[in-house]
Design a protein around this motif. Structure first.
Motif, mmCIF file in Angstrom:
data_model
loop_
_atom_site.group_PDB
_atom_site.id
_atom_site.type_symbol
_atom_site.label_atom_id
_atom_site.label_comp_id
_atom_site.label_asym_id
_atom_site.label_seq_id
_atom_site.Cartn_x
_atom_site.Cartn_y
_atom_site.Cartn_z
ATOM 1 N N ALA A 75 15.304 -7.581 -2.712
ATOM 2 C CA ALA A 75 15.688 -8.042 -1.377
ATOM 3 C C ALA A 75 15.667 -6.894 -0.377
ATOM 4 C CB ALA A 75 17.083 -8.668 -1.417
ATOM 5 N N LYS A 76 15.110 -7.174 0.801
ATOM 6 C CA LYS A 76 15.024 -6.237 1.917
ATOM 7 C C LYS A 76 14.071 -5.070 1.653
ATOM 8 C CE LYS A 76 19.696 -7.282 3.592
ATOM 9 N NZ LYS A 76 21.008 -6.735 3.970
ATOM 10 N N SER B 100 9.124 -13.588 -4.846
ATOM 11 C CA SER B 100 10.183 -14.482 -5.309
ATOM 12 C C SER B 100 11.496 -13.742 -5.515
ATOM 13 C CB SER B 100 9.769 -15.166 -6.616
ATOM 14 O OG SER B 100 9.810 -14.273 -7.715
ATOM 15 N N GLN B 101 11.410 -12.419 -5.705
ATOM 16 C CA GLN B 101 12.613 -11.593 -5.882
ATOM 17 C C GLN B 101 13.088 -10.989 -4.567
ATOM 18 O OE1 GLN B 101 13.264 -13.003 -8.964
ATOM 19 N NE2 GLN B 101 14.408 -11.099 -9.160
ATOM 20 N N GLY B 102 12.492 -11.423 -3.457
ATOM 21 C CA GLY B 102 13.009 -11.047 -2.145
ATOM 22 C C GLY B 102 12.237 -10.010 -1.385
ATOM 23 N N ALA B 103 11.181 -9.457 -1.977
ATOM 24 C CA ALA B 103 10.413 -8.424 -1.274
ATOM 25 C C ALA B 103 9.536 -9.045 -0.192
ATOM 26 C CB ALA B 103 9.530 -7.655 -2.250
ATOM 27 N N ARG B 104 9.311 -8.284 0.872
ATOM 28 C CA ARG B 104 8.258 -8.634 1.829
ATOM 29 C C ARG B 104 6.989 -7.971 1.319
ATOM 30 N NH1 ARG B 104 7.104 -10.829 6.465
ATOM 31 N NH2 ARG B 104 5.383 -10.005 7.731
ATOM 32 N N VAL B 105 6.013 -8.791 0.963
ATOM 33 C CA VAL B 105 4.830 -8.314 0.262
ATOM 34 C C VAL B 105 3.669 -8.105 1.237
ATOM 35 C CG1 VAL B 105 3.082 -8.942 -1.443
ATOM 36 C CG2 VAL B 105 5.495 -9.372 -1.920
ATOM 37 N N GLY C 14 8.439 -20.107 -0.011
ATOM 38 C CA GLY C 14 9.591 -19.576 0.712
ATOM 39 C C GLY C 14 9.642 -18.073 0.811
ATOM 40 N N GLY C 15 8.575 -17.395 0.387
ATOM 41 C CA GLY C 15 8.546 -15.940 0.431
ATOM 42 C C GLY C 15 7.902 -15.409 1.702
ATOM 43 N N ALA C 16 7.853 -14.082 1.796
ATOM 44 C CA ALA C 16 7.275 -13.410 2.963
ATOM 45 C C ALA C 16 6.121 -12.531 2.510
ATOM 46 C CB ALA C 16 8.329 -12.569 3.675
ATOM 47 N N ALA C 17 4.952 -12.733 3.113
ATOM 48 C CA ALA C 17 3.780 -11.952 2.713
ATOM 49 C C ALA C 17 2.776 -11.895 3.852
ATOM 50 C CB ALA C 17 3.127 -12.561 1.473
ATOM 51 N N ASN D 104 7.049 1.491 7.135
ATOM 52 C CA ASN D 104 7.686 1.980 5.914
ATOM 53 C C ASN D 104 7.397 1.058 4.732
ATOM 54 O OD1 ASN D 104 8.733 4.113 7.305
ATOM 55 N ND2 ASN D 104 10.817 3.322 7.409
ATOM 56 N N ALA D 105 7.161 1.684 3.596
ATOM 57 C CA ALA D 105 6.933 0.946 2.351
ATOM 58 C C ALA D 105 7.882 1.498 1.295
ATOM 59 C CB ALA D 105 5.492 1.091 1.898
ATOM 60 N N ASP D 106 8.679 0.622 0.720
ATOM 61 C CA ASP D 106 9.604 1.033 -0.344
ATOM 62 C C ASP D 106 8.910 1.106 -1.689
ATOM 63 O OD1 ASP D 106 12.126 0.917 1.299
ATOM 64 O OD2 ASP D 106 11.482 -1.172 1.480
ATOM 65 N N ILE D 107 7.874 0.276 -1.876
ATOM 66 C CA ILE D 107 7.179 0.166 -3.162
ATOM 67 C C ILE D 107 5.674 0.158 -2.908
ATOM 68 C CG2 ILE D 107 6.759 -1.325 -5.172
ATOM 69 C CD1 ILE D 107 9.580 -2.534 -4.634
#
Length: 256
Positions: A7-8, A30-35, A56-59, A81-84
């Protein structure tokens, strides 16, 4: 408490339009990431994005040749910014040294090796400035053992393994973790296409032969690779860096 939540978090996934990349993109969303999907095939990327959004996800998709550093840098500037970062984009090649042309060798290097480098080059300074991040590279069992007729592909995945260890060491104190996954054969559309192209009329027999080359008796599923990727990119794996994870049905250790 929700385990393996993203998430976030902002996750950049290369080659997210099909196969393993699509499975990773969908699971992370599905685990909350913006892809953010970086993919040469714009139609495939759009299809993955549409599936994520419908669930329901964000991509968002970005059409890009990862071997082109200018394109990669422009897209990372747009993403911010990219966390992953998941370096998954790659292509295969069949051949030993003597029947691998210079053009084939260069193509494999440019996409599989330079493509990963370009994304690392774009992402790592941002991760360092924001106080940390996670990198996951897609290597292969071809980096660990000899695979018949996979000279150029093995070269590229050996480089991915080595880059993983180097990044993990160099950015240890910047709170950036870097690991890799080394799958054996995974049943993706690429495998079906490869068999159909090279073994017309023998599809069923060849599929069975390739499946049984894993001691466990079958190919992996993209969802199984995605599940391991999720763990390694989650906070629950915060003590893990500089590691490669074979996910291979026993291929490396049990295929005597």
């Amino acid at each position: 408490m929700t385990l393996f939540s993203l998430a976030k978090k902002s996750a950049v996934i290369t080659g997210g339009g099909s196969g393993i990349g699509r499975a990773i993109s969908s699971l992370f969303a599905s685990q909350g990431a913006r892809v953010h999907i970086i993919e040469l095939n714009a139609d495939a990327a759009a299809q993955t994005v549409n599936e994520i959004v419908a669930a329901g996800g964000a991509a968002k998709a970005y059409s890009c040749d990862v071997s082109n550093q200018e394109q990669v840098l422009a897209i990372f500037n747009e993403i911010g910014n990219a966390d992953i970062l998941v370096n998954n984009a790659g292509v295969a090649h069949v051949g030993k040294v003597e029947n691998t042309s210079e053009a084939d060798f260069t193509r494999i290097f440019n996409i599989n090796v330079k493509g990963a480098y370009n994304c690392l080059y774009a992402a790592l300074p941002r991760m360092r400035e924001q106080g940390g991040g996670i990198v996951l590279n897609m290597a292969s069992i071809a980096a660990l053992v000899g695979i018949t007729d996979r000279f150029a592909y093995s070269m590229s995945k050996g480089a991915i393994y080595a880059m993983t260890m180097s990044v993990a060491r160099d950015y240890l104190h910047d709170k950036i973790r870097c690991n890799s996954i080394s799958p054996a054969r995974v049943h993706t559309p690429f495998v079906d296409g490869f068999i159909a192209k090279n073994y017309p009329g023998q599809e069923e027999a060849i599929f069975e032969k390739l499946s049984k080359s894993q001691p466990i008796g079958r190919m992996g599923n993209p969802s199984e690779i995605a599940s391991l990727a999720l763990y390694l990119c989650s906070d629950e794996a915060g003590f893990i860096t500089g590691c490669d994870y074979p996910i291979d049905g026993g291929f490396v250790k049990l295929n005597n």
